[in-house]
Design an enzyme around this catalytic site. Structure first.
Site, short mmCIF file in Angstrom:
data_model
loop_
_atom_site.label_atom_id
_atom_site.label_comp_id
_atom_site.label_asym_id
_atom_site.label_seq_id
_atom_site.Cartn_x
_atom_site.Cartn_y
_atom_site.Cartn_z
N SER A 129 -63.12 -10.61 -12.34
CA SER A 129 -62.18 -11.39 -11.54
C SER A 129 -62.91 -12.09 -10.41
O SER A 129 -63.91 -11.58 -9.88
CB SER A 129 -61.14 -10.42 -10.96
N TYR A 153 -58.88 -2.06 -6.28
CA TYR A 153 -58.83 -2.85 -7.52
C TYR A 153 -60.11 -3.67 -7.66
O TYR A 153 -60.78 -3.64 -8.70
CB TYR A 153 -57.61 -3.78 -7.52
N LYS A 157 -63.58 -3.68 -10.45
CA LYS A 157 -64.22 -4.82 -11.15
C LYS A 157 -65.71 -4.86 -10.84
O LYS A 157 -66.55 -5.04 -11.73
CB LYS A 157 -63.55 -6.14 -10.75
P1 NAD Z 1 -51.67 -7.09 -17.84
O1 NAD Z 1 -51.26 -5.94 -16.99
O2 NAD Z 1 -50.61 -8.02 -18.32
O3 NAD Z 1 -52.52 -6.58 -19.09
C1 NAD Z 1 -53.31 -5.43 -19.04
C2 NAD Z 1 -52.91 -4.55 -20.22
O4 NAD Z 1 -53.71 -3.37 -20.24
C3 NAD Z 1 -51.46 -4.11 -20.17
O5 NAD Z 1 -50.85 -4.45 -21.41
C4 NAD Z 1 -51.53 -2.59 -19.97
O6 NAD Z 1 -50.45 -1.93 -20.60
C5 NAD Z 1 -52.88 -2.27 -20.58
N1 NAD Z 1 -53.54 -1.08 -20.05
C6 NAD Z 1 -53.78 -0.76 -18.76
N2 NAD Z 1 -54.44 0.41 -18.68
C7 NAD Z 1 -54.62 0.84 -19.96
C8 NAD Z 1 -55.24 2.00 -20.53
N3 NAD Z 1 -55.79 2.94 -19.77
N4 NAD Z 1 -55.26 2.11 -21.87
C9 NAD Z 1 -54.70 1.17 -22.67
N5 NAD Z 1 -54.10 0.07 -22.18
C10 NAD Z 1 -54.07 -0.11 -20.84
O7 NAD Z 1 -52.78 -7.91 -17.02
P2 NAD Z 1 -53.44 -9.32 -17.31
O8 NAD Z 1 -53.02 -10.25 -16.24
O9 NAD Z 1 -53.28 -9.70 -18.72
O10 NAD Z 1 -54.96 -8.95 -17.01
C11 NAD Z 1 -55.87 -8.57 -18.02
C12 NAD Z 1 -57.19 -8.21 -17.38
O11 NAD Z 1 -57.66 -9.34 -16.64
C13 NAD Z 1 -57.12 -7.06 -16.39
O12 NAD Z 1 -58.28 -6.29 -16.51
C14 NAD Z 1 -57.07 -7.75 -15.04
O13 NAD Z 1 -57.60 -6.95 -14.02
C15 NAD Z 1 -57.95 -8.96 -15.30
N6 NAD Z 1 -57.66 -10.07 -14.39
C16 NAD Z 1 -56.38 -10.55 -14.29
C17 NAD Z 1 -56.11 -11.59 -13.40
C18 NAD Z 1 -54.69 -12.10 -13.23
O14 NAD Z 1 -54.41 -12.76 -12.24
N7 NAD Z 1 -53.78 -11.88 -14.17
C19 NAD Z 1 -57.14 -12.14 -12.65
C20 NAD Z 1 -58.43 -11.65 -12.80
C21 NAD Z 1 -58.69 -10.61 -13.68
C1 UD1 Z 2 -54.82 -11.81 -5.84
C2 UD1 Z 2 -55.60 -10.59 -5.42
C3 UD1 Z 2 -56.89 -10.54 -6.20
C4 UD1 Z 2 -56.59 -10.53 -7.71
C5 UD1 Z 2 -55.73 -11.74 -8.07
C6 UD1 Z 2 -55.31 -11.71 -9.50
C7 UD1 Z 2 -55.00 -10.03 -3.11
C8 UD1 Z 2 -55.47 -9.99 -1.70
N1 UD1 Z 2 -55.84 -10.63 -3.98
O1 UD1 Z 2 -55.60 -12.95 -5.63
O2 UD1 Z 2 -57.62 -9.39 -5.87
O3 UD1 Z 2 -57.78 -10.60 -8.45
O4 UD1 Z 2 -54.55 -11.75 -7.23
O5 UD1 Z 2 -54.47 -10.61 -9.76
O6 UD1 Z 2 -53.94 -9.52 -3.44
N2 UD1 Z 2 -49.13 -16.09 -1.90
C9 UD1 Z 2 -48.02 -16.33 -1.12
N3 UD1 Z 2 -46.89 -15.62 -1.39
C10 UD1 Z 2 -46.81 -14.69 -2.40
C11 UD1 Z 2 -47.95 -14.45 -3.19
C12 UD1 Z 2 -49.10 -15.17 -2.91
O7 UD1 Z 2 -48.06 -17.15 -0.21
O8 UD1 Z 2 -45.75 -14.07 -2.57
C13 UD1 Z 2 -50.36 -16.89 -1.65
C14 UD1 Z 2 -51.56 -16.03 -1.28
O9 UD1 Z 2 -51.62 -15.83 0.10
C15 UD1 Z 2 -52.71 -16.91 -1.82
C16 UD1 Z 2 -52.09 -17.64 -3.03
O10 UD1 Z 2 -50.69 -17.55 -2.84
O11 UD1 Z 2 -53.06 -17.90 -0.86
C17 UD1 Z 2 -52.45 -16.99 -4.36
O12 UD1 Z 2 -52.13 -15.60 -4.30
P1 UD1 Z 2 -52.23 -14.63 -5.58
O13 UD1 Z 2 -51.52 -15.25 -6.71
O14 UD1 Z 2 -51.81 -13.27 -5.16
O15 UD1 Z 2 -53.77 -14.64 -5.97
P2 UD1 Z 2 -55.06 -14.30 -5.08
O16 UD1 Z 2 -54.72 -14.13 -3.65
O17 UD1 Z 2 -56.10 -15.30 -5.41
#
Ligand code: NAD
Ligand code: UD1
Length: 349
Positions: A129, A153, A157
């Site tokens: 991430s 969290y 990563k």
């Molecule tokens: P998500 O929660 O929708 O998907 C994650 C999946 O993993 C879920 O279906 C959950 O049930 C499963 N899971 C969690 N722990 C498990 C375990 N121990 N065994 C088996 N299954 C398990 O999240 P997402 O948004 O699709 O994210 C996927 C990956 O990408 C995650 O690792 C997340 O940290 C990473 N990521 C997400 C974002 C974001 O903003 N969505 C940003 C950066 C990185």
């Molecule tokens: C957040 C997490 C980051 C994680 C990423 C994806 C924090 C501090 N950071 O990042 O660790 O990898 O999500 O899951 O939580 N915002 C609002 N109102 C809201 C929500 C968000 O104003 O209700 C703003 C935030 O201040 C930011 C932007 O929207 O400026 C994006 O926020 P968000 O979607 O949570 O993503 P990140 O902050 O980039």
């Protein structure tokens, strides 16, 4: 023979979109997910969307930390590679329950790596991430920028990245690609699969989506005093379909004999403020999003966006969609599924 890919967390938001693209690309996908933060309905829908390729999908409701169950899956199928999405991802919850996060994300990953090694599958794509860039001193963030973590969290990563680098150093048969995602938003253009967070959404656009369908009264904007164009935080939003595509590009890269443990940003390289994102969504949906301006959220950075040069040059991948398409597809999904996968009786199919 179709390449066989194990997808951990494949029922989740990014996982389900990637599984669809795998199937459409001629891969066969085996999903392992405990459904802690997802629904099996997502996979039923992926299967339908994949039409004649749908038969190349199978699903095991298994927790990654369940070593015997994982061993069984690996002993039944020889995988060409693993895409590892499974993990918990709510930043606030990770601060309150750090051990849950370390246990799930770290123990899950270590168990997976051990079982992979034992079964001779040493090709991995991992979901890292942009959170590892913390509050970047310079933007765009390049893969060489300093990394740090501001919460448990983020630390999971960071630690998993380091574990992967150590594993590769210890055994150069491993090929590992660490993908640092920026801010995924949007949904498949069909409106049939999308993001369905449990509880109160942590991220901006899932929250906006719930305001638009009347599940929440307003969006709280976390800070309008940043040194940015309109005072609100700036991020690099990327369409989930582009992100899914990046995984196919990463899988192809695993065939490159020169690859070791590599890291790539997946973003668009463009920064968008909170207010710009809300305005674009309002235009796409025709819905007014009431705003309440509040103080900054602890741990939030001011401006974060990606350098995309390495992914473009080495993965031959580039995001195609802009924020208009992200908001259009998010609204298409949200309006068809206002309660996510629980929205309609059809959701149980
Ligand atoms: P998500 O929660 O929708 O998907 C994650 C999946 O993993 C879920 O279906 C959950 O049930 C499963 N899971 C969690 N722990 C498990 C375990 N121990 N065994 C088996 N299954 C398990 O999240 P997402 O948004 O699709 O994210 C996927 C990956 O990408 C995650 O690792 C997340 O940290 C990473 N990521 C997400 C974002 C974001 O903003 N969505 C940003 C950066 C990185
Ligand atoms: C957040 C997490 C980051 C994680 C990423 C994806 C924090 C501090 N950071 O990042 O660790 O990898 O999500 O899951 O939580 N915002 C609002 N109102 C809201 C929500 C968000 O104003 O209700 C703003 C935030 O201040 C930011 C932007 O929207 O400026 C994006 O926020 P968000 O979607 O949570 O993503 P990140 O902050 O980039």
């Amino acid at each position: 023979m179709a390449k066989k890919i194990l997808v951990t967390g494949g029922a989740g938001y990014i996982g389900s979109h990637t599984v669809l693209q795998l199937l459409e690309g001629g891969y066969s996908a085996v999903v392992v997910d405990n459904l802690d933060n997802s629904s099996a309905v997502a996979l039923h829908r992926v299967k339908e969307l994949a039409a004649e390729h749908g038969d190349n999908l199978s699903f095991h409701q298994v927790d990654l930390r369940d070593r015997p169950a994982l061993e069984k899956i690996f002993s039944e199928t020889k995988f060409d590679a693993v895409i590892h999405f499974a993990g918990l991802k709510a930043v606030g919850e990770s601060v309150q329950r750090p051990l849950l996060y370390y246990n799930n994300n770290l123990v899950g990953t270590i168990t997976l790596l051990e079982v992979m090694a034992k079964h001779g599958c040493k090709n991995l794509v991992f979901s890292s991430s942009a959170t590892v860039y913390g509050w970047p001193k310079e933007v765009p963030c390049t893969e060489e920028s300093p990394i740090s973590a501001l919460n448990p969290y983020g630390r999971t990563k960071l630690y998993i990245e380091e574990i992967c680098r150590d594993v590769y150093r210890s055994d150069s048969e491993w090929k590992i690609i660490l993908l640092r995602y920026f801010n995924p938003v949007g949904a498949h253009p069909s409106g049939y699969i999308g993001e369905d967070p449990r509880g109160i959404p942590n991220n901006l656009m899932p929250f906006v989506q719930q305001v638009a369908v009347g599940r929440r009264p307003h969006l709280t904007v976390f800070g309008n005093d940043y040194n940015t164009k309109d005072g609100t935080g700036v991020r690099d939003y990327i369409h989930v379909v582009d992100l899914a595509d990046g995984h196919i590009a990463a899988l192809r890269k695993l065939d490159d004999p020169k690859i070791g443990c590599e890291v790539y940003n997946l973003g668009t390289g463009k920064g968008t403020s909170v207010l710009e994102m809300v305005a674009t969504f309002e235009k796409a949906s025709g819905k007014k999003i009431p705003l309440v301006i509040a103080g900054r959220r602890p741990g939030d950075a001011e401006v974060v966006y990606a350098s995309t040069a390495r992914a473009e040059a080495e993965l031959n991948w580039k995001a195609k969609y802009g924020i208009e398409e992200m908001c259009r597809d998010l609204w298409n999904w949200a309006s068809k599924n206002p309660l996510g996968y629980d929205s309609s009786p059809a959701s149980t199919n």
